[in-house]
Write a protein that holds these residues in place. Sequence first.
Motif, mmCIF file in Angstrom:
data_model
loop_
_atom_site.group_PDB
_atom_site.id
_atom_site.type_symbol
_atom_site.label_atom_id
_atom_site.label_comp_id
_atom_site.label_asym_id
_atom_site.label_seq_id
_atom_site.Cartn_x
_atom_site.Cartn_y
_atom_site.Cartn_z
ATOM 1 N N THR A 104 49.471 35.038 36.901
ATOM 2 C CA THR A 104 48.644 34.048 37.588
ATOM 3 C C THR A 104 49.050 32.631 37.174
ATOM 4 O OG1 THR A 104 46.934 34.252 35.870
ATOM 5 C CG2 THR A 104 46.703 35.609 37.829
ATOM 6 N N ALA A 127 45.480 29.194 46.267
ATOM 7 C CA ALA A 127 44.045 29.251 45.976
ATOM 8 C C ALA A 127 43.691 30.526 45.220
ATOM 9 C CB ALA A 127 43.245 29.163 47.274
ATOM 10 N N GLU A 128 44.289 31.629 45.637
ATOM 11 C CA GLU A 128 44.049 32.911 44.955
ATOM 12 C C GLU A 128 44.516 32.836 43.498
ATOM 13 O OE1 GLU A 128 45.819 37.485 45.078
ATOM 14 O OE2 GLU A 128 46.376 36.047 46.636
ATOM 15 N N ASP A 131 42.147 30.673 41.304
ATOM 16 C CA ASP A 131 40.925 31.379 40.896
ATOM 17 C C ASP A 131 41.209 32.422 39.811
ATOM 18 O OD1 ASP A 131 39.405 29.906 42.648
ATOM 19 O OD2 ASP A 131 39.378 31.451 44.214
ATOM 20 N N SER A 132 42.236 33.235 40.029
ATOM 21 C CA SER A 132 42.543 34.290 39.059
ATOM 22 C C SER A 132 43.084 33.705 37.763
ATOM 23 C CB SER A 132 43.528 35.306 39.653
ATOM 24 O OG SER A 132 44.688 34.658 40.149
ATOM 25 N N HIS A 134 42.239 30.716 36.497
ATOM 26 C CA HIS A 134 41.074 30.192 35.786
ATOM 27 C C HIS A 134 40.307 31.325 35.096
ATOM 28 C CE1 HIS A 134 40.919 26.222 38.239
ATOM 29 N NE2 HIS A 134 41.370 25.990 37.027
ATOM 30 N N ALA A 135 40.210 32.464 35.748
ATOM 31 C CA ALA A 135 39.519 33.605 35.146
ATOM 32 C C ALA A 135 40.249 34.080 33.892
ATOM 33 C CB ALA A 135 39.407 34.744 36.155
#
Length: 201
Positions: A104, A127-128, A131-132, A134-135
């Motif tokens: 990621t 964008a995907e 998000d992943s 940041h997780a």
Amino acid sequence: MILYSMPSSGNSYKVRLALALLGRSCETVDVEYQTEALDQAKATGALPFGKAPVLRLDDGRLLPESNAILFWLGEGTDFIPADPYERAQMLSWMFWEQNQHEGTVAVRAALLNYPHRRAQATPERLAELLDSGHANLAVMERRLADHDWLVGGAVSLADICLYGYTHTAGTRGGFEMDRFPGINRWIGRIAALPGYVGLDG
């Protein structure tokens, strides 16, 4: 020893960082993306898995994969915890780095910075990955919010491993690093270690 290293790669950088922190000298051969040097290294069999980094040992044996190289370099040093459970925890972070974090954080940076990857940098994909990524950074933050290091009470190979792509996640990957104060403090601690060298040397 000879290190076949891709200058822009976090995987190669973490090996160069480990060598510097250990005070070990090593000849470096730069094999950047889309260069004749990379093609030649592949053609001569210097890159068993077709990618850098690879460490050529003094006896000529080739050791590929960044985290395997880190483990080899770390044998007998304080970068590998003496406690068996902490040693296994260190390996858990290193496996997770390659299996989750790199896919990621590093991939988003690659799509944004390497011209030959730009076609894959669609808004949806970016964008995907944001998000992943940041997780995944939040996983690190949960540990580093109230601990200095990823394992135990001292710096280990886990920290060197995760530092490679994390410390440029904001500048190269566009991740919102102000969300992760624990990680930012940890980045500062690693940069203050004796012998430290940055990505650009």
